[in-house]
Scaffold this motif. Structure first.
Motif, PDB file in Angstrom:
ATOM      1  N   ARG A 157      -5.142  -7.468   7.007  1.00 51.47           N
ATOM      2  CA  ARG A 157      -6.198  -7.194   6.062  1.00 51.47           C
ATOM      3  C   ARG A 157      -6.493  -8.435   5.216  1.00 51.47           C
ATOM      4  NH1 ARG A 157      -3.345  -3.256   7.313  1.00 51.47           N
ATOM      5  NH2 ARG A 157      -4.348  -1.316   7.922  1.00 51.47           N
ATOM      6  N   TYR A 191       0.820  -1.205   0.000  1.00 50.96           N
ATOM      7  CA  TYR A 191       0.000   0.000   0.000  1.00 50.96           C
ATOM      8  C   TYR A 191       0.856   1.259   0.000  1.00 50.96           C
ATOM      9  CZ  TYR A 191      -4.495  -2.239   1.040  1.00 50.96           C
ATOM     10  OH  TYR A 191      -5.652  -2.970   0.983  1.00 50.96           O
ATOM     11  N   HIS A 236     -12.259  -3.043  -1.363  1.00 47.21           N
ATOM     12  CA  HIS A 236     -12.092  -4.468  -1.625  1.00 47.21           C
ATOM     13  C   HIS A 236     -11.164  -5.147  -0.620  1.00 47.21           C
ATOM     14  CE1 HIS A 236     -14.346  -4.236  -5.351  1.00 47.21           C
ATOM     15  NE2 HIS A 236     -13.638  -3.178  -5.685  1.00 47.21           N
ATOM     16  N   ALA A 237     -10.849  -4.464   0.478  1.00 39.97           N
ATOM     17  CA  ALA A 237     -10.071  -5.076   1.555  1.00 39.97           C
ATOM     18  C   ALA A 237     -10.926  -5.081   2.814  1.00 39.97           C
ATOM     19  CB  ALA A 237      -8.777  -4.305   1.796  1.00 39.97           C
ATOM     20  N   SER A 268     -15.470  -2.376   4.679  1.00 39.65           N
ATOM     21  CA  SER A 268     -14.147  -2.338   5.271  1.00 39.65           C
ATOM     22  C   SER A 268     -14.055  -1.138   6.180  1.00 39.65           C
ATOM     23  CB  SER A 268     -13.061  -2.246   4.182  1.00 39.65           C
ATOM     24  OG  SER A 268     -13.235  -1.070   3.420  1.00 39.65           O
ATOM     25  N   ASP A 288     -10.202   1.136   1.629  1.00 40.73           N
ATOM     26  CA  ASP A 288     -10.166   0.296   0.435  1.00 40.73           C
ATOM     27  C   ASP A 288     -11.470  -0.499   0.356  1.00 40.73           C
ATOM     28  OD1 ASP A 288      -9.685  -1.656  -1.516  1.00 40.73           O
ATOM     29  OD2 ASP A 288      -7.551  -1.708  -1.043  1.00 40.73           O
ATOM     30  N   HIS A 315      -7.417  -9.449   1.519  1.00 41.46           N
ATOM     31  CA  HIS A 315      -7.361  -8.904   0.171  1.00 41.46           C
ATOM     32  C   HIS A 315      -8.180  -9.771  -0.780  1.00 41.46           C
ATOM     33  CE1 HIS A 315      -4.239  -5.994   1.259  1.00 41.46           C
ATOM     34  NE2 HIS A 315      -3.733  -6.966   2.001  1.00 41.46           N
ATOM     35  N   THR A 316      -8.667  -9.133  -1.858  1.00 40.09           N
ATOM     36  CA  THR A 316      -9.539  -9.805  -2.814  1.00 40.09           C
ATOM     37  C   THR A 316      -8.862  -9.885  -4.175  1.00 40.09           C
ATOM     38  OG1 THR A 316     -11.431  -8.822  -1.664  1.00 40.09           O
ATOM     39  CG2 THR A 316     -11.862  -9.839  -3.791  1.00 40.09           C
ATOM     40  N   SER A 327      -8.061  -5.310  -4.399  1.00 37.31           N
ATOM     41  CA  SER A 327      -7.668  -4.446  -3.287  1.00 37.31           C
ATOM     42  C   SER A 327      -6.262  -3.912  -3.517  1.00 37.31           C
ATOM     43  CB  SER A 327      -7.727  -5.227  -1.971  1.00 37.31           C
ATOM     44  OG  SER A 327      -6.978  -6.418  -2.065  1.00 37.31           O
TER      45      SER A 327
END
Length: 407
Positions: free
Chosen positions: A262, A231, A291-292, A343, A289, A264-265, A275
Motif C-alpha cells: 500500500r 492496520y 488515503h491509502a 483506493s 482507506d 500511505h499518505t 492513512s
C-alpha cells in the motif's frame, strides 16, 4: 540486469540506468520512430559492486550513486572530462550497503545525504568535507541508528532449543529533502512505517556537542510519525521502501510505499499519517482507506520495488513484485480538504509490458520509466492516437507497443 533508473528533468530527457555490476548507462529517451536503432548512450563505472540508488543533482550536471561497497560516488558526465576521470568524489562513512542518496536542492551539487543498511544517515558537503587517509571524503554530520531511538537493541532470548524472531532490520531505506521546513530530511526504515524528520543543517562550532554525554543525546528528530501500517491492531509494523514528495495539488504531502502493498499518505511538516485510521469492521477493510493507494493485484513485498510521483504532482507510479506489472494512481484529490483518494479494487491503472519484478520507476516531464528483472527499461508516454490503434488491433500492436489498461 538488475537496474535502477532516475529520469533527468528539464531539457533533453535522459535516463540513468544503474546496474549490479557498478556501471551507469545514460540514454537519451527523446521520442523516436525508428525502433531498430538503439539510442546513443554514455557509460561510466563508478563502482565495482552493485548500485542501489542513483540520483541526478538538481541542475542535472552530476550523478550520485549508492553502492554495496559501502560508499557513495559523485560522477560528472561533462564531455570535456576523460572517461577514466569522471568519478570526482568518493564518500566513505557507512559500515553497510548504502541504500539511498538525496541531493540538497538548496545547495545544488554541493550537499547531499545518504542512508545505509547500518541504520545510519550521513550528511556530506563536497565543498569543505574532510578527507581520510585514502583520499575519500568523510561526512560532516552522522546520525547513527536513526530509527533506533530507544538506544542499544538487545538480542532476543529464548529457552535452549527454541527459535525466536530476530531483531528487526533498522536499515535506512529512503531519504527525502523537503522545503516545508528549513534544512529538513525525512527518513524511512525497513522495519516499520514510522517516518522521522531531521534537522541536518551544516554543523558549526556553536552547535557541536561540548561533552561526550551531550554527543550521545544528539541529534533527535524534529517530528516523528505514528505507524499507519499497523492496520486493525496488526502486531507489527511493515517497512517502507520509498518516499516521494507531492507537488502542485499534492504539495505538503509525503507518500510512502510499504511492503504491505500500500501507498500511505503523511502530512508535512508534522508527518501525521492520513492513512491507516480505518475501522477494522469495514466491509472492504484496508482497501477502503481513502488515503491509502492499493490494488488487489499490486504486490510490493520486496525492498527492490520503488515508487515515484510525477513532477506535476497528479500521478503516482509504483512497481510490482511479480508478473511485470506497474501501477499508476491519480492522487490529485489527496491534496484537497476532505478529498477522498482513489483506493481499493479497480482504482489503479495497470501498466503491463515487462516480465518479472518491476523495481525502479521514475518520472521526467510527461515521461514515466520502469525497469524490470527481464533486463528491459520501458518509457511510457500518453498518446491518444497510439492508444486508439492498440484498442482496435491489440494483437498486431503488441509487437511494437506496451500500453496501460484500467485495472
Amino acid at each position: 540486469m538488475d537496474a535502477y533508473v532516475a529520469a533527468k528533468l528539464g531539457g533533453v530527457p535522459h535516463l540513468a540506468i544503474a546496474t549490479e555490476q557498478g556501471t551507469v548507462d545514460i540514454l537519451n529517451t527523446s521520442k523516436r520512430d525508428d525502433w531498430d536503432v538503439e539510442p546513443q548512450r554514455v557509460t561510466v563505472q563508478p563502482h565495482e559492486n552493485g548500485i542501489f540508488d542513483v540520483k541526478w543533482s538538481p541542475s542535472d550536471t552530476l550523478i550520485a550513486t549508492a553502492s554495496g561497497d559501502h560508499s557513495i560516488r559523485i560522477s560528472t558526465l561533462a564531455s570535456s572530462v576523460a572517461a577514466d576521470d569522471r568519478t570526482l568524489h568518493i564518500l566513505c562513512g557507512h559500515e553497510g550497503t548504502v541504500k539511498s542518496v538525496a541531493w540538497d536542492p538548496a545547495h545544488d551539487g554541493a550537499v547531499l545525504c545518504s542512508g545505509s543498511r547500518d541504520g545510519g544517515i550521513c550528511l556530506w558537503d563536497l565543498r569543505v568535507g574532510e578527507r581520510a587517509d585514502a583520499g575519500a571524503m568523510i561526512p560532516v554530520l552522522s546520525i547513527a541508528k536513526a530509527h533506533n531511538l530507544q538506544g542499544k537493541t538487545t538480542k532476543p532470548k529464548a529457552p535452549r532449543g527454541k527459535l525466536v524472531p530476530g531483531v528487526p532490520l533498522q536499515s535506512i531505506t529512503h531519504l527525502l529533502y523537503t522545503d516545508t521546513h528549513p534544512y529538513s530530511v525525512i527518513s524511512s526504515c525497513a522495519s516499520e512505517g514510522i517516518l522521522h524528520l531531521w534537522d541536518v543543517r551544516l554543523p558549526s562550532s556553536n552547535t557541536r556537542p561540548k561533552t561526550k554525554k551531550a554527543a550521545k543525546q544528539l541529534p533527535k528528530p524534529l517530528f516523528s510519525s505514528t505507524d499507519p501500517t499497523t492496520y486493525a491492531g496488526a502486531r507489527r509494523g511493515r517497512g517502507i521502501t520509498t518516499l516521494a514528495l507531492g507537488a502542485g495539488p499534492t504539495a505538503a504531502l509525503v507518500f510512502a510505499l510499504g511492503i504491505d502493498s500500500r501507498v500511505h499518505t503523511y502530512t508535512l511538516p508534522s508527518l501525521a499519517p492520513l492513512s491507516g485510521h480505518m475501522d477494522s469492521a469495514s466491509a472492504l477493510g484496508i482497501l477502503d482507506d481513502p488515503h491509502a493507494y492499493a490494488d488487489e493485484r499490486m504486490k510490493t513485498n520486496s525492498f527492490y520495488v520503488r515508487m515515484a510521483t510525477s513532477p506535476c504532482g497528479r500521478w503516482l507510479a509504483t512497481g510490482g513484485a511479480a508478473e511485470g506489472r506497474a501501477y499508476l494512481y491519480d492522487i490529485s484529490a489527496a491534496g484537497r480538504a476532505g478529498g477522498r483518494g482513489r483506493s481499493g479494487q479497480g482504482a489503479g491503472v495497470e501498466l503491463r509490458g515487462q516480465t518479472g519484478e518491476v523495481g525502479a520507476v521514475d518520472w521526467a516531464d510527461g515521461v514515466l520509466a520502469t525497469c524490470a528483472d527481464d533486463g528491459t527499461v520501458r518509457t511510457w508516454r500518453p498518446d491518444v492516437d497510439v492508444s486508439r490503434r492498440c484498442r482496435e488491433d491489440p494483437r498486431e500492436m503488441a509487437w511494437e507497443w506496451a500500453w496501460s489498461t484500467d485495472a
